[in-house]
Motif scaffolding. Sequence first.
Motif, PDB file in Angstrom:
ATOM      1  N   LEU A  13      21.769  56.257  -0.668  1.00 47.51           N
ATOM      2  CA  LEU A  13      21.869  54.800  -0.759  1.00 47.51           C
ATOM      3  C   LEU A  13      23.005  54.339   0.150  1.00 47.51           C
ATOM      4  CD1 LEU A  13      21.338  53.964  -4.544  1.00 47.51           C
ATOM      5  CD2 LEU A  13      19.672  54.003  -2.686  1.00 47.51           C
ATOM      6  N   GLU A  40      25.006  51.042   1.822  1.00 48.47           N
ATOM      7  CA  GLU A  40      25.286  49.604   1.692  1.00 48.47           C
ATOM      8  C   GLU A  40      25.740  49.053   3.042  1.00 48.47           C
ATOM      9  OE1 GLU A  40      27.556  47.273  -1.678  1.00 48.47           O
ATOM     10  OE2 GLU A  40      28.990  47.939  -0.153  1.00 48.47           O
ATOM     11  N   LYS A  41      25.081  47.994   3.466  1.00 49.29           N
ATOM     12  CA  LYS A  41      25.442  47.303   4.706  1.00 49.29           C
ATOM     13  C   LYS A  41      26.134  45.991   4.341  1.00 49.29           C
ATOM     14  CE  LYS A  41      23.314  44.964   8.673  1.00 49.29           C
ATOM     15  NZ  LYS A  41      22.015  44.605   9.328  1.00 49.29           N
ATOM     16  N   THR A  42      27.346  45.810   4.832  1.00 52.93           N
ATOM     17  CA  THR A  42      28.118  44.592   4.571  1.00 52.93           C
ATOM     18  C   THR A  42      28.185  43.772   5.857  1.00 52.93           C
ATOM     19  OG1 THR A  42      29.462  45.720   2.895  1.00 52.93           O
ATOM     20  CG2 THR A  42      30.317  43.670   3.784  1.00 52.93           C
ATOM     21  N   TYR A  63      29.140  49.816   7.216  1.00 55.07           N
ATOM     22  CA  TYR A  63      28.230  50.598   6.380  1.00 55.07           C
ATOM     23  C   TYR A  63      29.040  51.594   5.555  1.00 55.07           C
ATOM     24  CZ  TYR A  63      24.621  48.890   9.604  1.00 55.07           C
ATOM     25  OH  TYR A  63      23.790  48.103  10.364  1.00 55.07           O
ATOM     26  N   ILE A  71      26.816  54.731  -0.828  1.00 54.28           N
ATOM     27  CA  ILE A  71      27.051  54.441  -2.239  1.00 54.28           C
ATOM     28  C   ILE A  71      26.834  55.678  -3.093  1.00 54.28           C
ATOM     29  CG2 ILE A  71      26.267  53.081  -4.208  1.00 54.28           C
ATOM     30  CD1 ILE A  71      25.536  50.857  -2.348  1.00 54.28           C
ATOM     31  N   PRO A 123      15.664  47.173  -4.154  1.00 55.22           N
ATOM     32  CA  PRO A 123      16.912  46.425  -3.933  1.00 55.22           C
ATOM     33  C   PRO A 123      16.953  45.152  -4.766  1.00 55.22           C
ATOM     34  CG  PRO A 123      15.437  46.179  -2.058  1.00 55.22           C
ATOM     35  CD  PRO A 123      14.809  47.203  -2.956  1.00 55.22           C
ATOM     36  N   LYS A 160      17.770  38.906  -3.088  1.00 53.28           N
ATOM     37  CA  LYS A 160      18.828  38.155  -2.411  1.00 53.28           C
ATOM     38  C   LYS A 160      18.811  36.698  -2.871  1.00 53.28           C
ATOM     39  CE  LYS A 160      18.584  40.908   1.839  1.00 53.28           C
ATOM     40  NZ  LYS A 160      18.369  40.838   3.307  1.00 53.28           N
ATOM     41  N   ARG A 180      25.765  41.653   1.207  1.00 48.63           N
ATOM     42  CA  ARG A 180      25.608  43.106   1.095  1.00 48.63           C
ATOM     43  C   ARG A 180      24.141  43.439   0.831  1.00 48.63           C
ATOM     44  NH1 ARG A 180      30.649  41.935  -0.982  1.00 48.63           N
ATOM     45  NH2 ARG A 180      32.352  43.242  -0.171  1.00 48.63           N
ATOM     46  N   ASP A 181      23.642  44.369   1.614  1.00 47.06           N
ATOM     47  CA  ASP A 181      22.272  44.861   1.460  1.00 47.06           C
ATOM     48  C   ASP A 181      22.321  46.367   1.265  1.00 47.06           C
ATOM     49  OD1 ASP A 181      20.997  42.351   1.892  1.00 47.06           O
ATOM     50  OD2 ASP A 181      21.351  42.573   4.036  1.00 47.06           O
ATOM     51  N   THR A 182      21.536  46.864   0.315  1.00 53.59           N
ATOM     52  CA  THR A 182      21.477  48.303   0.050  1.00 53.59           C
ATOM     53  C   THR A 182      20.100  48.824   0.418  1.00 53.59           C
ATOM     54  OG1 THR A 182      23.063  48.092  -1.763  1.00 53.59           O
ATOM     55  CG2 THR A 182      21.763  50.105  -1.686  1.00 53.59           C
ATOM     56  N   THR A 183      20.079  49.891   1.203  1.00 59.77           N
ATOM     57  CA  THR A 183      18.822  50.520   1.599  1.00 59.77           C
ATOM     58  C   THR A 183      18.850  51.996   1.186  1.00 59.77           C
ATOM     59  OG1 THR A 183      19.703  51.024   3.805  1.00 59.77           O
ATOM     60  CG2 THR A 183      18.467  48.969   3.551  1.00 59.77           C
TER      61      THR A 183
END
Length: 357
Positions: free
Chosen positions: A48, A50-52, A80, A83, A138, A141, A221-224
């Motif tokens: 996982l 996380e992109k901030t 990045y 996580i 995810p 948003k 913040r996006d989590t992929t």
Amino acid sequence: MRKYLLSALMLLCQAAFAQTAISDYLPGVTPEGAVYYLPKTAIRVSVLIEKTTYQPGDFCNYAQRYLRLNNVGTEPSQSYRVISVDQTPVGVPDSLKGFSVKLNPKTVAPNIALSDEGILLAINADPRPVSKPAVFRPAPKPLPVNPRQYMNEEILTAGSTAKMAELTAREIYDLRENRNLLIKGQADFMPSDGAQMRLMLNQMEQQDRILTQLFAGTTTRDTTEEIIIVTPEGPLPRTVLFRLSQKLGLVDADDLAGEPYFIATEDLNTVAPFDEEAAANSKHKQPESGIYVNVAGKMRSTIYRGKEVYSTKEFPCAQFGNVELLSGNLFNKHNTTHLWLNPITGAVDKLEAEMTK
């Protein structure tokens, strides 16, 4: 899940297959029979990331002057970080363990259940459901909000950015003062009940937050999830699993711009080693009838971040075990045998035999 109902070949559906011949898999050579694979155990690594993302506000250059906000960025940026890293075993077909079941036309064939990949799951029984890793979903948003919706007419008609910033800051301070008066019970218009007061406070806080973002900027913040499949053929020395760059995200394993994460596997030696001499002697004997199954060993998989141990797990592993033959006598015309195999290791999960009256 495909089911090969081989009993249809014999026009009779009954659980027995005395004197069925087993041979090593030869591509395309399956006369009146079926080809199945035993699985080998792969490691499914779920990462996982996380992109901030930071986006400066329209009034970022005035953040310190009007709101006393220090170190406010004036340029967009991305970063990045990892996580979590999780390991789960999965079964994949082992091309070196493919076998052909050739049916004797004078006997009755069993019902054989295979996976979509051709892995043997069950004989004369419904295969058990194969548990799959949870699907990563995810968080939704929030919808973007236009800060201009919270500006009054004076701010919107100001002749310069500096003047708009000054008036917006004044509006923020007015909101904070009114909120404090409301909390203290000193506001000119007090709400009639607690629910109305909470609504008013929430609206003030939302308006304050959105207008302040014009100075402080916004951070999202996006989590992929990234999936990496590792299939060790034996003990795996410390090997680069992936690299993560704080600025670029996931990069190639040989890209030195990223911090390396390593993986290593070891055989815990829970199964006796394969006796090559006995196997060589058995080649001179007449092949026996039956079904080949795995006897799984045990594997320890360790993921490192640099020199630090990040994750360690142990689980059964087909590669660190042996292959054995279940005698065809279990499936002769006098028995109804039900067999379930583990889809990850190819080992026997359950075996039931019933005598035919």
